[in-house]
Design a protein around this motif. Structure first.
Motif, short mmCIF file in Angstrom:
data_model
loop_
_atom_site.label_atom_id
_atom_site.label_comp_id
_atom_site.label_asym_id
_atom_site.label_seq_id
_atom_site.Cartn_x
_atom_site.Cartn_y
_atom_site.Cartn_z
N GLU A 120 0.69 -1.01 0.00
CA GLU A 120 0.06 -0.11 -0.01
C GLU A 120 0.76 1.47 -0.07
O GLU A 120 0.67 2.25 -0.74
N LEU A 121 1.97 1.18 0.57
CA LEU A 121 2.82 2.45 0.94
C LEU A 121 3.40 2.73 -0.39
O LEU A 121 3.62 3.81 -0.92
N ASP A 122 3.83 1.72 -1.15
CA ASP A 122 4.47 1.91 -2.56
C ASP A 122 3.55 2.28 -3.43
O ASP A 122 3.75 3.35 -4.34
N LYS A 124 0.44 4.33 10.43
CA LYS A 124 0.25 5.71 10.63
C LYS A 124 0.66 6.43 9.09
O LYS A 124 0.29 7.29 8.49
N ALA A 125 1.95 5.60 8.87
CA ALA A 125 2.17 6.37 7.50
C ALA A 125 1.45 6.01 6.22
O ALA A 125 1.19 6.81 5.43
N VAL A 126 0.90 4.80 6.21
CA VAL A 126 -0.06 4.32 5.05
C VAL A 126 -1.22 5.17 5.17
O VAL A 126 -1.80 5.86 4.09
N ASP A 127 -1.87 5.36 6.48
CA ASP A 127 -3.11 6.15 6.64
C ASP A 127 -2.90 7.52 6.27
O ASP A 127 -3.85 8.16 5.55
N GLY A 128 -1.65 8.12 6.72
CA GLY A 128 -1.50 9.70 6.14
C GLY A 128 -1.38 9.66 4.79
O GLY A 128 -1.89 10.74 4.06
N MET A 129 -0.54 8.78 4.05
CA MET A 129 -0.45 8.95 2.71
C MET A 129 -1.60 8.79 1.67
O MET A 129 -1.95 9.47 0.73
N MET A 130 -2.66 7.82 2.29
CA MET A 130 -4.00 7.69 1.63
C MET A 130 -4.55 8.88 1.64
O MET A 130 -5.21 9.59 0.39
N THR A 189 5.88 15.74 -3.05
CA THR A 189 7.29 15.64 -2.81
C THR A 189 7.58 15.31 -1.38
O THR A 189 8.23 14.49 -1.13
N MET A 190 6.62 16.06 -0.68
CA MET A 190 6.94 15.82 0.79
C MET A 190 6.18 14.52 1.14
O MET A 190 6.99 13.71 2.20
N CYS A 191 5.14 14.18 0.89
CA CYS A 191 4.51 12.65 0.95
C CYS A 191 5.61 11.66 0.45
O CYS A 191 5.62 10.77 1.24
N ALA A 192 6.10 11.85 -0.55
CA ALA A 192 6.97 10.90 -1.16
C ALA A 192 8.27 10.71 -0.25
O ALA A 192 8.70 9.63 -0.26
N MET A 193 8.79 11.59 0.28
CA MET A 193 9.99 11.52 1.06
C MET A 193 9.72 11.27 2.71
O MET A 193 10.46 10.20 3.02
N LEU A 194 8.62 11.88 3.31
CA LEU A 194 8.57 11.68 4.58
C LEU A 194 7.65 10.46 5.10
O LEU A 194 7.58 9.90 6.03
N GLY A 195 6.57 10.16 4.03
CA GLY A 195 5.93 8.90 4.40
C GLY A 195 6.65 7.56 4.61
O GLY A 195 6.61 6.90 5.55
N PRO A 196 7.66 7.42 3.49
CA PRO A 196 8.36 5.97 3.65
C PRO A 196 9.35 6.09 4.71
O PRO A 196 9.66 5.31 5.39
N GLY A 197 9.88 7.46 4.95
CA GLY A 197 10.71 7.62 5.96
C GLY A 197 10.08 7.49 7.32
O GLY A 197 10.79 6.74 8.35
N SER A 235 4.36 2.66 13.38
CA SER A 235 4.51 3.70 12.09
C SER A 235 4.31 3.60 11.01
O SER A 235 3.64 4.41 10.12
N MET A 236 4.09 2.27 10.52
CA MET A 236 3.97 1.90 9.25
C MET A 236 2.32 1.93 9.04
O MET A 236 1.72 2.52 7.87
#
Length: 221
Positions: free
Chosen positions: A24-26, A106-112, A86-94, A103-104
């Motif tokens: 999902e993150l990818d 949290k990152a996926v839900d935020g990216m969505m 750009t911020m999402c592509a950098m900070l989400g996977p980070g 954190s995974m």
């Protein structure tokens, strides 16, 4: 020996669950990168329309202001989409890679959520781009030329809208059909299985994973 085998099994299960969310993150990361690339291209076109277009002196000031304002809006909205993606592509996977436990998710839900916001800005920029082109024709030529060009641009804008709705409706997920990689609690899993009429074998498998993960979390706490 048995303790080590049990711990290895638990760790393998956690890694498998994380790999599901990694897909999902990818997916969201690739979407953000695609939006940012196209937004950068269109914002460059809009910037060229500000600094390289010579507006005749005979053009009314109100029309000049309308054209420049719409072009600036086009550039700004696309720059917002570019910056956010750009911020999402950098900070989400980070966050998913280096954050604490959980954190995974949290990152996926935020990216969505954020990628949809980026897409909204990008679509708004495309609409502004067409209106900027329409106003450009009225600043350069008489109405006999500007009117048919504006009509053509309206037709193209309507064509984009019709194709967008057609493709969106073809691939849109209906309410309740969207599945993510999060493993919920056993009570929530049973409720979802009953509401969506999930196959018994699939429901039992998911419930078993949920119960096992819950036991692991309880043991760590």
């Amino acid at each position: 020996m048995l303790y080590a085998d049990k711990r290895a099994l638990e760790n393998n299960l956690m890694v498998s669950l994380i790999e599901i969310r990694q897909k999902e993150l990818d997916f969201y990361t690739r979407n953000c990168i695609s939006i940012g690339t196209q937004a950068a291209l269109l914002s460059g076109f809009a910037y060229a329309g500000i600094i390289q277009v010579a507006i005749p002196e005979s053009c009314p000031d109100l029309l000049k202001a309308a054209y420049l304002s719409m072009t600036v809006c086009t550039m700004t909205v696309h720059l917002i989409a570019l910056f956010n993606s750009t911020m999402c592509a950098m900070l989400g996977p980070g966050l998913a890679l280096r954050g604490p436990d959980g954190s995974m998710h949290k990152a996926v839900d935020g990216m969505m959520v954020e990628y949809r916001v980026c897409f909204l800005f990008f679509v708004s920029g495309v609409v502004f781009f067409h209106f900027s082109a329409m106003l450009f024709t009225w600043t350069q030529w008489a109405w006999l030329i500007a009117l048919p060009v504006t009509t053509v641009l309206f037709l193209f804008l309507y064509g984009i809208y019709s194709h967008f709705t057609r493709i969106y409706n073809k691939f849109q997920l209906r309410p309740g059909e969207m599945i993510d990689g999060r493993i919920v609690s056993p009570a929530e899993a049973a409720a979802v299985a009953g509401a969506q009429l999930v196959a018994p074998r699939r429901a039992a498998t998911e419930a078993g994973l949920v119960i096992h993960e819950s036991q692991l979390q309880a043991g760590r706490s």
